[in-house]
Design an enzyme around this catalytic site. Sequence first.
Site, PDB file in Angstrom:
ATOM      1  N   HIS A   1       9.324 -24.583   8.390  1.00  0.00           N
ATOM      2  CA  HIS A   1       8.040 -25.932   9.061  1.00  0.00           C
ATOM      3  C   HIS A   1       6.188 -24.931   8.483  1.00  0.00           C
ATOM      4  O   HIS A   1       5.656 -26.131   8.372  1.00  0.00           O
ATOM      5  CB  HIS A   1       8.095 -25.080  10.579  1.00  0.00           C
TER       6      HIS A   1
ATOM      7  N   ASP B   1       1.008  -1.519   0.249  1.00  0.00           N
ATOM      8  CA  ASP B   1       0.031   0.101   0.277  1.00  0.00           C
ATOM      9  C   ASP B   1       1.051   0.922  -0.045  1.00  0.00           C
ATOM     10  O   ASP B   1       2.108   1.522  -0.042  1.00  0.00           O
ATOM     11  CB  ASP B   1      -0.451   0.288   0.751  1.00  0.00           C
ATOM     12  N   HIS B   2       0.542   2.535  -0.028  1.00  0.00           N
ATOM     13  CA  HIS B   2       1.249   3.865   0.158  1.00  0.00           C
ATOM     14  C   HIS B   2       2.331   3.908   1.363  1.00  0.00           C
ATOM     15  O   HIS B   2       3.141   4.523   1.230  1.00  0.00           O
ATOM     16  CB  HIS B   2       0.200   5.342   0.328  1.00  0.00           C
TER      17      HIS B   2
ATOM     18  N   CYS C   1       3.252  -2.752   4.266  1.00  0.00           N
ATOM     19  CA  CYS C   1       1.866  -2.041   4.547  1.00  0.00           C
ATOM     20  C   CYS C   1       2.715  -1.485   5.888  1.00  0.00           C
ATOM     21  O   CYS C   1       4.080  -2.259   5.742  1.00  0.00           O
ATOM     22  CB  CYS C   1       0.615  -2.486   4.789  1.00  0.00           C
ATOM     23  N   GLY C   2       2.110  -0.588   6.253  1.00  0.00           N
ATOM     24  CA  GLY C   2       2.589   0.417   7.559  1.00  0.00           C
ATOM     25  C   GLY C   2       3.481  -1.037   8.544  1.00  0.00           C
ATOM     26  O   GLY C   2       4.887  -1.042   8.867  1.00  0.00           O
ATOM     27  N   THR C   3       2.254  -1.716   8.833  1.00  0.00           N
ATOM     28  CA  THR C   3       3.202  -2.548   9.905  1.00  0.00           C
ATOM     29  C   THR C   3       3.235  -4.234   9.221  1.00  0.00           C
ATOM     30  O   THR C   3       3.477  -5.067  10.090  1.00  0.00           O
ATOM     31  CB  THR C   3       1.667  -2.691  11.208  1.00  0.00           C
ATOM     32  N   GLY C   4       2.834  -4.604   8.897  1.00  0.00           N
ATOM     33  CA  GLY C   4       2.158  -5.775   8.073  1.00  0.00           C
ATOM     34  C   GLY C   4       1.443  -6.583   8.273  1.00  0.00           C
ATOM     35  O   GLY C   4       1.089  -6.961   8.000  1.00  0.00           O
ATOM     36  N   ILE C   5       0.560  -6.342   8.995  1.00  0.00           N
ATOM     37  CA  ILE C   5      -0.075  -6.603   9.858  1.00  0.00           C
ATOM     38  C   ILE C   5      -1.443  -6.562   9.151  1.00  0.00           C
ATOM     39  O   ILE C   5      -1.683  -7.923   8.874  1.00  0.00           O
ATOM     40  CB  ILE C   5      -0.386  -6.473  10.856  1.00  0.00           C
ATOM     41  N   GLY C   6      -1.896  -5.876   8.423  1.00  0.00           N
ATOM     42  CA  GLY C   6      -2.948  -5.642   8.134  1.00  0.00           C
ATOM     43  C   GLY C   6      -2.948  -6.371   6.235  1.00  0.00           C
ATOM     44  O   GLY C   6      -4.154  -7.580   6.152  1.00  0.00           O
ATOM     45  N   MET C   7      -1.832  -6.206   5.901  1.00  0.00           N
ATOM     46  CA  MET C   7      -1.699  -7.317   5.107  1.00  0.00           C
ATOM     47  C   MET C   7      -1.919  -8.774   5.278  1.00  0.00           C
ATOM     48  O   MET C   7      -2.273  -9.437   4.660  1.00  0.00           O
ATOM     49  CB  MET C   7      -0.556  -7.090   4.401  1.00  0.00           C
TER      50      MET C   7
ATOM     51  N   ARG D   1       6.487 -34.213   9.131  1.00  0.00           N
ATOM     52  CA  ARG D   1       5.601 -34.135  10.144  1.00  0.00           C
ATOM     53  C   ARG D   1       5.283 -32.860   9.819  1.00  0.00           C
ATOM     54  O   ARG D   1       4.231 -32.538  10.302  1.00  0.00           O
ATOM     55  CB  ARG D   1       6.134 -33.938  11.836  1.00  0.00           C
ATOM     56  N   HIS D   2       5.609 -31.848   9.305  1.00  0.00           N
ATOM     57  CA  HIS D   2       5.185 -30.164   8.691  1.00  0.00           C
ATOM     58  C   HIS D   2       4.382 -30.159   8.409  1.00  0.00           C
ATOM     59  O   HIS D   2       2.985 -29.315   8.195  1.00  0.00           O
ATOM     60  CB  HIS D   2       5.844 -29.831   8.399  1.00  0.00           C
TER      61      HIS D   2
HETATM   62  C1  RB5 Z   1      -1.501   2.669   6.326  1.00  0.00           C
HETATM   63  O1  RB5 Z   1      -2.044   4.141   7.329  1.00  0.00           O
HETATM   64  C2  RB5 Z   1      -2.016   1.733   7.165  1.00  0.00           C
HETATM   65  O2  RB5 Z   1      -3.415   2.033   8.152  1.00  0.00           O
HETATM   66  C3  RB5 Z   1      -1.422   0.120   6.792  1.00  0.00           C
HETATM   67  O3  RB5 Z   1       0.020   0.678   6.366  1.00  0.00           O
HETATM   68  C4  RB5 Z   1      -1.188  -0.944   7.488  1.00  0.00           C
HETATM   69  O4  RB5 Z   1       0.137  -0.474   8.085  1.00  0.00           O
HETATM   70  C5  RB5 Z   1      -2.316  -1.746   8.064  1.00  0.00           C
HETATM   71  O5  RB5 Z   1      -2.382  -2.785   9.188  1.00  0.00           O
END
Ligand code: RB5
Length: 146
Positions: free
Chosen positions: A96, A7-8, A63-69, A130-131
């Site tokens: 694994h 993302d941006h 993405c910013g945190t990688g979490i949303g992706m 096993r994995h």
């Molecule tokens: C965008 O501002 C931010 O929310 C996105 O990049 C990401 O970190 C979401 O998980």
Amino acid sequence: MIAIGCDHAGVEMKKAVIEALSGKGFNFKDMGTDGQPCDYPVVAKAVCDEVTSGNCEKGILICGTGIGMSMAANKVRGIRAALCSDSFSAKFTRLHNDANVMCMGARVLGNGLAAELAEIFLTTGFEGGRHQRRIDLITDIENNNL
Ligand code: RB5
């Protein structure tokens, strides 16, 4: 071919990963964004579709945190996405978990580390054994079968 998308928040890191690894023989299919603000689930789906269709062998999402992706990618049937910030995780999620997508946070990591983690992810094989049974159980969850 490796599908890559961001993302941006991840545009600069994506460019750095492509630049570092293109010189090492990897080919990338860039699924966007080029810089326009966008919604990360849309890019996650585009990259994951490249992987599940077999067009690309693996995917990288930033993405910013990688979490949303990673949340979005793991909703796609057949995708095992791993959010990585360290080399041990990048290596062992291949050994694994047979992860087929790696996610990284551009506001968490430096670009040099991101390129290194991507290289580890892309060059490490699955151990099997096993994995495989555990991965089959993940698939059972996906199929409402566990
Ligand atoms: C965008 O501002 C931010 O929310 C996105 O990049 C990401 O970190 C979401 O998980």
